[in-house]
Design a protein around this motif. Structure first.
Motif, PDB file in Angstrom:
ATOM      1  N   ALA A   1       0.850  -1.194   0.000  1.00  0.00           N
ATOM      2  CA  ALA A   1       0.000   0.000   0.000  1.00  0.00           C
ATOM      3  C   ALA A   1       0.884   1.242   0.000  1.00  0.00           C
ATOM      4  N   SER A   2       1.404   1.603  -1.173  1.00  0.00           N
ATOM      5  CA  SER A   2       2.244   2.802  -1.268  1.00  0.00           C
ATOM      6  C   SER A   2       1.437   4.057  -0.948  1.00  0.00           C
ATOM      7  N   THR A   3       0.139   3.984  -1.179  1.00  0.00           N
ATOM      8  CA  THR A   3      -0.782   5.030  -0.721  1.00  0.00           C
ATOM      9  C   THR A   3      -1.824   4.346   0.148  1.00  0.00           C
ATOM     10  N   GLU A   4      -2.611   5.145   0.874  1.00  0.00           N
ATOM     11  CA  GLU A   4      -3.554   4.549   1.825  1.00  0.00           C
ATOM     12  C   GLU A   4      -4.626   3.703   1.143  1.00  0.00           C
ATOM     13  N   GLU A   5      -4.837   3.904  -0.169  1.00  0.00           N
ATOM     14  CA  GLU A   5      -5.853   3.101  -0.867  1.00  0.00           C
ATOM     15  C   GLU A   5      -5.461   1.618  -0.918  1.00  0.00           C
ATOM     16  N   GLY A   6      -4.179   1.345  -1.104  1.00  0.00           N
ATOM     17  CA  GLY A   6      -3.702  -0.036  -1.103  1.00  0.00           C
ATOM     18  C   GLY A   6      -3.896  -0.763  -2.418  1.00  0.00           C
ATOM     19  N   ASN A   7      -3.167  -1.859  -2.584  1.00  0.00           N
ATOM     20  CA  ASN A   7      -3.274  -2.692  -3.780  1.00  0.00           C
ATOM     21  C   ASN A   7      -4.523  -3.574  -3.725  1.00  0.00           C
ATOM     22  N   ILE A   8      -4.826  -4.200  -4.883  1.00  0.00           N
ATOM     23  CA  ILE A   8      -6.077  -4.957  -5.001  1.00  0.00           C
ATOM     24  C   ILE A   8      -5.828  -6.427  -4.645  1.00  0.00           C
ATOM     25  N   LEU A   9      -5.710  -6.674  -3.344  1.00  0.00           N
ATOM     26  CA  LEU A   9      -5.652  -8.028  -2.804  1.00  0.00           C
ATOM     27  C   LEU A   9      -6.127  -7.952  -1.361  1.00  0.00           C
ATOM     28  N   THR A  10      -6.425  -9.085  -0.764  1.00  0.00           N
ATOM     29  CA  THR A  10      -6.957  -9.088   0.604  1.00  0.00           C
ATOM     30  C   THR A  10      -5.810  -9.133   1.613  1.00  0.00           C
TER      31      THR A  10
END
Length: 367
Positions: free
Chosen positions: A338-347
């Motif tokens: 999560a380089s930004t607070e949104e995060g990558n698309i995985l659980t």
């Protein structure tokens, strides 16, 4: 599993950021909307970071981070707290592959300096949680202020004066982290990726630079920033091609800047992205001149949940060992989660499976 050092980087390591838990995301929104105070948000951050550090220990990591849980961005939160730098609203966000970030930027409005920083306290909190594990902290590299900053010509008409001040600010920052107990600091840097592709090379020329001239500037910024670091402090650098919601900015191998990255930089270790075909091959590693430089190969993607074939990963580690000894090679995900607070698309479950995958493969290979 043996390690070459008790300070890092470790044979099974990680870049630093983790997916923000739902409770933390909600609390940050509540703070933004004026529903809770800064102190209430910090208390929630403290609790979630405590849980995260415990989880990192449980899965078997030797270095623990705070997951960058107190940040919205991997770079702007640090840079905007330097003297002379402000965060501001831009007309549009940073363009990734098919998606844009939030419209924020940083601008240099006065002489750059370091005069204390909120992240020193953030580090101290992590340090107290680490116990017998190594507390690792991540900050953006000095090149990011040049690369992402809107620099006022009224403040800096001379580029050398700008770099002189940034280097001095970073020297002070590094000493401040050391004084707070930090012995494992990582500089995160997407600026180097501009050399890797044709499009990036064009960008360099558009900004009025020759690629070699810019590579020398970037090398100087890193080397002079860390030249006074205490001997018992490890400083690594993560070279990234962009990581936002599982997308990227840049493509291309390390070839165009490999002589500088592998032959000139004086960091103790390099975290390198090698998770897919965009990253090129291992041949640039032939430019490594030092046998004490640790190369942390990001062969496990943090962008998606599927686990890589362990035998293929082991094969690639052996491939890299044709250029440098296995004793110089470590394994990690190619970037944070999560380089930004949104995060990558995985659980979150997939995230921890990825970390276990790194540890299991490293245990097999680096016996």
């Amino acid at each position: 599993m043996t390690t070459t050092t008790v300070k890092g980087p470790f044979k099974a390591d990680h870049v630093g950021s983790f997916l923000r838990p739902k409770r933390l995301k909600e609390a940050r929104l509540q703070k933004q909307n004026g529903e809770i105070t800064a102190a209430q948000l910090r208390a929630i951050e403290d609790e979630e970071i405590t849980r995260l550090v415990q989880k990192q220990k449980e899965v078997g990591l030797q270095a623990v981070t705070d997951g960058e849980f107190r940040r919205a961005w991997w770079h702007f939160d640090f840079l905007s707290e330097l003297v002379g730098v402000d965060l501001y609203e831009t007309e549009q966000g940073i363009q990734f592959n098919g998606i844009q970030t939030k419209a924020h930027g940083i601008k240099v409005i006065d002489k750059v300096d370091f005069d204390g920083h909120p992240m020193i306290e953030d580090y101290k909190f992590l340090h107290n949680l680490a116990g017998d594990h190594v507390a690792k902290f991540t900050i953006p590299s000095p090149n990011m202020l040049f690369f992402r900053g809107n620099i006022s010509e009224e403040v800096y008409s001379d580029q050398n004066a700008f770099f002189d001040d940034v280097i001095k600010a970073y020297q002070k920052a590094i000493q401040a982290f050391y004084d707070a107990g930090c012995r494992y600091l990582q500089l995160d840097d997407t600026a180097w990726a501009v050399f890797f592709s044709e499009q990036g090379q064009e960008q360099i020329e558009q900004r009025g630079y020759e690629p070699k001239e810019l590579a020398k500037l970037f090398t100087r910024a890193i080397n002079e920033s860390i030249e006074n670091k205490p001997e018992d402090m490890v400083i690594t650098m993560h070279i990234c091609r962009g990581n936002f919601r599982s997308t990227y900015v840049a493509s291309g191998g390390y070839d165009n800047a490999s002589e500088y990255i592998f032959g000139e930089l004086k960091v103790d270790g390099l975290f390198l992205e090698f998770d897919d075909a965009r990253s090129g091959g291992f041949e640039p590693l032939k430019h490594v001149k030092r046998d004490d430089l640790q190369l942390v190969l990001g062969l496990i993607t943090s962008k998606f949940g599927e686990l890589e074939d362990p035998e293929k990963v082991k094969g690639r580690l052996q491939e890299a060992a044709q250029y440098v000894g296995l004793d110089q090679i470590c394994l990690s995900p190619q970037c944070g989660f999560a380089s930004t607070e949104e995060g990558n698309i995985l659980t979150e479950e997939q995230q921890w499976d990825k970390i276990r995958h790194v540890i299991n493969i490293a245990n097999d290979v680096f016996k």
